[in-house]
Enzyme design. Structure first.
Site, PDB file in Angstrom:
ATOM      1  N   LYS A  76       0.843  -1.206   0.000  1.00 56.46           N
ATOM      2  CA  LYS A  76       0.000   0.000   0.000  1.00 56.46           C
ATOM      3  C   LYS A  76       0.875   1.252   0.000  1.00 56.46           C
ATOM      4  CE  LYS A  76      -3.826   1.967   2.772  1.00 56.46           C
ATOM      5  NZ  LYS A  76      -4.648   1.712   3.979  1.00 56.46           N
ATOM      6  N   SER A 157      -9.370   1.751   3.353  1.00 60.18           N
ATOM      7  CA  SER A 157      -8.528   2.492   2.438  1.00 60.18           C
ATOM      8  C   SER A 157      -7.578   1.623   1.636  1.00 60.18           C
ATOM      9  CB  SER A 157      -7.727   3.538   3.207  1.00 60.18           C
ATOM     10  OG  SER A 157      -6.896   2.947   4.189  1.00 60.18           O
ATOM     11  N   SER A 181      -9.890  -0.693   7.368  1.00 60.91           N
ATOM     12  CA  SER A 181      -9.227  -0.446   6.090  1.00 60.91           C
ATOM     13  C   SER A 181      -8.503  -1.647   5.508  1.00 60.91           C
ATOM     14  CB  SER A 181      -8.242   0.727   6.223  1.00 60.91           C
ATOM     15  OG  SER A 181      -8.941   1.939   6.317  1.00 60.91           O
TER      16      SER A 181
END
Length: 506
Positions: A76, A157, A181
């Site tokens: 990420k 996210s 997330s």
């Protein structure tokens, strides 16, 4: 995938040797798969131009017994990796944030033999900028699309990590979670995601939101792969005081799967966290769990008011302090912003790119918060943690004498909507409980509803990752295989749904 990343793919593939070793072949295959499908998904912000070279070095080192030898892993893009790629958190304010540092968890991946393939797209600033945000959207990466239906949300996210694994670009990715997330995008994309105990995995060199809730976690196709990835990244880090007990509690999570069974296990069914359209599938799953020998204990209610009324204040206070601390470690020539106020000013100055879809009211609320030494902050943190941990997960597990708590993770993926932002119809209670407590939360695909995935949550007490993974492995085996994504434009356009939406001809 961005044009920059697509161009990079061509260069990397052109440079691949004909007689490539296994690591190089696997890396080249991942790059080719990204080239094939990511134009529809936007799951990857950038591929690492050193990926093929990394793989070749691993091949040249011989058949070392490394647990992730030659495995491509996507990370990420709020987690730093050494090399030429910036760590952006999706924001143009960090577009030049090349730090040349590996986050400790990334260093552990490399030590385990992994190839860092690139950086995944995410909800900008990990979804803490606005209450009206679009999950999976960032100014740098655009919006991530769900591979099961391209007009549906991939959640956030860690949206890019979830979509990339579901789409078969990689089998292993790293996400991060403050509240949902990792688990939400894992559920909506039909993969396995684990939010570990806070302090099991280092947060050093990760763009922060909350010191009391942030943690990175593994996102994979299967539970076994999840255990492999967690075994690689878990451990103490002197730079992150929260991890001081990690080495004492980490285990071989793959070995812990041996003999995994549901027989004789007691599972607390969090009825207060169910509903929102998943009830029929959840009931089928409960019947499967019973058939596998599990005892199900009903938990009908839970008072979460102390969590809901305090968590956001805690997050915003910690965001202001944590962001200033992180930005202080970056190069001011590359990242002029030094604190949250500077980021707010940057967004205003670049409103056409950053704020045409939604604003930054949460940033602005956070900027007004006091210090971490403030009495109001300390009171809010104690109240929310006590409600979620000692008086929440701990009390439920003790009172009902259960091995874990279960519930649907989230409803099915909602449609991407630029006008209204996210509008999930409930869900996420299991995620919030585990996130605020700092306890582990595993989600495993439960099944499909009209072709869209739904996850089953397993929540446990502090340091109980091995137990949850074993339960998840046993459930995954009992559930059997599920259909993969079809990259449909919309489920409403696909049979049999499309026919059912048409009028009966008279």
């Amino acid at each position: 995938m961005t044009k920059r990343a697509l161009g990079l793919v061509s260069v990397l593939l052109a440079g691949s040797a004909i007689a490539a070793g296994p690591a190089e072949r696997e890396t080249a295959n991942a790059i080719a798969r990204a080239r094939q499908v990511d134009g529809k998904l936007h799951s990857i912000i950038a591929l690492d131009p050193t990926a093929i070279d990394q793989a070749r070095r691993i091949d040249a080192a011989g058949a070392a017994a490394l647990p992730l030898r030659g495995v491509p892993v996507l990370v990420k893009d709020n987690i730093e990796t050494a090399g030429p790629l910036p760590t952006t958190a999706g924001s143009l304010a960090l577009a030049n944030n090349v730090t040349n540092r590996d986050a400790p968890l990334v260093a552990r991946l490399r030590a385990a033999g992994a190839v860092i393939l690139g950086k995944t797209n995410l909800s900008e600033w990990a979804n803490i900028r606005s209450t009206r945000s679009i999950s999976g959207w960032s100014a740098i990466g655009g919006v991530v699309h769900n591979p099961y239906a391209l007009d549906r949300s991939a959640c956030g996210s860690s949206s890019g990590s979830g979509a990339a694994v579901a789409a078969g670009i990689v089998d292993y990715a790293i996400g991060s979670e403050t509240d949902g997330s990792v688990t939400c995008p894992s559920s909506l994309n039909g993969i396995v995601g684990l939010k570990p105990t806070l302090g099991l995995v280092s947060r050093t060199h990760i763009v922060p939101i909350s010191a009391s809730q942030d943690t990175a976690g593994p996102m994979t196709r299967t539970v076994r792969e999840n255990a492999m990835l967690l075994s690689a990244i878990a451990g103490s880090d002197p730079a992150d005081p929260a991890t001081r007990e990690a080495d004492a509690h980490k285990v071989d999570y793959v070995a812990a799967l041996n003999g995994a069974t549901l027989r004789g296990k007691r599972l607390g069914v969090m009825r207060f966290a169910a509903g929102f359209g998943t009830d029929p599938l959840f009931e089928q799953t409960l019947n499967l769990l019973r058939a596998q020998g599990a005892t199900l204990v009903e938990i009908k209610s839970f008072d979460d008011k102390a969590i809901g009324s305090n968590e956001l204040d805690v997050l915003l206070t910690e965001l202001k302090a944590g962001m200033a601390s992180y930005l202080a470690t970056t190069d001011p020539a590359r990242v002029p912003s030094r604190n949250l106020a500077d980021l707010i000013a940057f967004d205003k100055a670049n409103a056409a790119s950053e704020m045409s879809l939604f604003g930054q009211e949460l940033f602005e609320q956070a900027e007004k918060k006091g210090p971490l030494t403030g009495a109001a902050y300390k009171k809010a943190r104690l109240a929310s943690f006590t409600a979620a941990g000692p008086n929440g997960i701990d009390r439920m597990m003790r009172t009902y004498k259960v091995d874990a708590l279960i519930a649907p993770t989230m409803p099915v993926a909602w449609k991407i909507d630029a006008a209204f932002g996210d509008y999930s119809v409930g869900g996420g209670t299991a995620a919030s409980l585990a996130a605020v407590a700092g306890y582990p939360h595993l989600t495993v695909p439960m099944g499909l509803i009209q072709g869209l995935p739904v996850g089953l949550s397993f929540v446990g007490g502090k340091w109980q990752e091995a137990r949850l993974l074993a339960l998840g492995e046993a459930f995954e085996r009992a559930r059997g295989p599920l259909p993969g994504p079809r990259f449909l434009p919309s489920i409403e356009d696909a049979p049999p749904v499309a026919q059912l939406l048409q009028p009966v001809r008279r």
